[in-house]
Design a protein around this motif. Structure first.
Motif, short mmCIF file in Angstrom:
data_model
loop_
_atom_site.label_atom_id
_atom_site.label_comp_id
_atom_site.label_asym_id
_atom_site.label_seq_id
_atom_site.Cartn_x
_atom_site.Cartn_y
_atom_site.Cartn_z
N ASN A 52 -4.63 -6.42 -18.76
CA ASN A 52 -4.85 -6.32 -17.32
C ASN A 52 -5.03 -7.67 -16.64
N ALA A 72 -3.26 -1.14 -16.33
CA ALA A 72 -3.45 -0.25 -15.18
C ALA A 72 -2.45 -0.63 -14.09
N ALA A 122 -3.05 -9.07 -13.46
CA ALA A 122 -3.73 -9.54 -12.25
C ALA A 122 -3.23 -10.91 -11.83
N LEU A 166 -2.22 -3.18 -5.42
CA LEU A 166 -3.53 -3.28 -4.77
C LEU A 166 -4.07 -4.70 -4.91
N ILE A 167 -3.96 -5.26 -6.10
CA ILE A 167 -4.38 -6.66 -6.32
C ILE A 167 -3.56 -7.60 -5.45
N TYR A 168 -2.27 -7.35 -5.43
CA TYR A 168 -1.36 -8.14 -4.59
C TYR A 168 -1.82 -8.12 -3.13
N ALA A 216 2.05 2.04 -3.55
CA ALA A 216 0.89 2.29 -4.41
C ALA A 216 0.30 3.67 -4.16
N MET A 260 0.81 -1.22 0.00
CA MET A 260 0.00 0.00 0.00
C MET A 260 0.85 1.27 0.00
N ASN A 303 0.91 7.46 -6.66
CA ASN A 303 -0.23 8.22 -7.18
C ASN A 303 -0.35 9.60 -6.53
N GLY A 336 -1.01 0.89 -11.83
CA GLY A 336 -1.24 1.42 -10.49
C GLY A 336 -2.03 0.48 -9.60
N TYR A 337 -2.72 -0.50 -10.21
CA TYR A 337 -3.51 -1.45 -9.43
C TYR A 337 -2.74 -2.73 -9.11
N TYR A 338 -1.51 -2.84 -9.59
CA TYR A 338 -0.76 -4.09 -9.40
C TYR A 338 -0.63 -4.44 -7.92
#
Length: 391
Positions: free
Chosen positions: A294, A242, A298, A248-250, A152, A149, A156, A244-246
């Motif tokens: 994506n 995307a 993921a 977050l998914i992790y 991430a 986090m 941003n 920036g979501y890598y």
């Protein structure tokens, strides 16, 4: 003082929360330091030194922190570590130039060393020996979520409000760590006999934990390479994902896995976790290599949650179980020394690969780590699998 019979106590929750806050603060800053140093006038090489100084500081100070942890209150040392982190990060905000940034990075690194070593052993002190695996699983979850986090959010946020204002969030997180530990009742003071015992010589590592340190170093290298370089990697390959979501998914996948598997960390032998994580590591390296959409990103992020996120906690608890109770601090220091090596060498390896090979080989080259991991496991598999019997 008696140890608590359940891991679900106020003290345990507070230590875990504090561990999240200090790790978040340090990991939040890491992706920003290079660009911030250059903004303050540093050359590329000097900026690189500033970035790497925290890890270098950690590698040198780990053994000292381990010995201190086995002899003094975990609360006291964690408090000092938290103050150092807070002052270091506040220094980032007000520094007028890059040389002073280097000094504050050193202060931040010193606090980071104390906090990582002391809080791991503090948590192990607070739970019954037979629940160390479960406790380390949740502690590792707090660390891993913070590691995911922090970068991430910072990546941003600084685009919108700049470096200095973004780093204020990291300082607030460090302050929350300091506040949290004030409410922990058990300060984890070593027994008087342990403090009075003088070792014949100064050990820099706990010998039985060496295979754990080697494995966490190798498993961590692709993770920290990704943390440092995935944005640049996506840009160089002109991918429309995307990114920036890598992390977050992790983080979400890791949270689900840790909660679902919490009752197995103290009952399943090391080998099972090793093979699952080893295979997952191969999967996420492959998908980062072929990534174009994506859904592939993921899968890579989920694979990393298994391949690094799970083995992190298992190795951390294994380190504590392999060492005698009187050397829990040194065992923790040895584990984190391996992590420091992975944190340092991962981005260095990434930089070398990026310079000498086409970008399409950036992750593929990291397959060379897998045979090394396998060799280390096969050499020490009996010791690693036997750790669970030391509850």
């Amino acid at each position: 003082m008696k140890k608590h019979k359940s891991i679900y106590t106020k003290d345990v929750v507070l230590v875990m929360a504090a561990s999240f806050f200090f790790m978040f603060s340090s990991m939040f800053v890491n992706p920003l330091i290079n660009g911030y140093a250059k903004e303050l006038g540093a050359t590329s090489s000097f900026a690189g030194l500033i970035v790497g100084l925290m890890s270098l500081t950690a590698m040198f100070l780990r053994p000292i922190a381990g010995h201190l942890t086995d002899r003094f209150s975990r609360y006291g040392l964690s408090f000092v570590g938290g103050i150092f982190i807070f002052l270091g990060i506040c220094g980032y905000i007000v520094t007028p130039n890059a040389p002073l940034l280097l000094l504050f990075r050193l202060l931040n690194g010193t606090g980071y060393v104390l906090a990582t070593v002391c809080m791991t052993t503090w948590l192990a002190f607070l739970v019954p020996r037979q629940h160390v695996g479960e406790a380390m699983g949740f502690y590792g979850l707090m660390n891993a979520l913070a590691m995911a986090m922090g970068p991430a959010i910072s990546i941003n946020l600084y685009h919108r409000i700049g470096y200095r204002h973004s780093i204020i969030l990291a300082a607030l997180s460090a302050l929350l760590m300091i506040i949290s530990i004030q409410f922990v009742g058990n300060h984890a003071k070593p027994a008087a006999a342990a403090k009075q015992t003088k070792p014949e010589h100064f050990e820099i590592i706990q010998p039985r934990v060496i295979p754990v340190a080697l494995l966490i170093a190798l498993f961590a290298m692709p993770y920290f390479t990704t943390q440092a370089d995935i944005v640049t990697y996506v840009e160089q390959r002109h991918l429309t994902v995307a990114v920036g979501y890598y992390f977050l998914i992790y983080a979400v996948v890791l949270l689900v896995l840790r909660v679902a598997l919490k009752n197995y960390f103290d009952t399943v032998r090391f080998g099972t976790w090793f093979w699952v994580s080893f295979i997952a590591m191969g999967v996420y390296i492959i998908f980062l290599t072929i990534m174009k959409a994506n859904w592939e990103m993921a899968i890579a992020a989920a694979g990393m949650a298994v391949g690094y996120g799970i083995i992190y906690s298992v190795l951390q608890s294994t380190a504590m179980l392999l060492a005698p109770m009187s050397e829990q601090g040194l065992a923790s220091a040895t584990f984190f020394l391996g992590l420091d090596v992975g944190m340092s060498l991962g981005p260095i390896l990434g930089g070398i690969i990026d310079e000498v090979l086409p970008v399409k080989y950036f992750y593929l080259v990291e397959f060379i780590l897998m045979p090394l991991i396998l060799i280390i496991y096969l050499i020490w598999r009996r010791r690693l699998n036997g750790a669970i019997d030391n509850h």
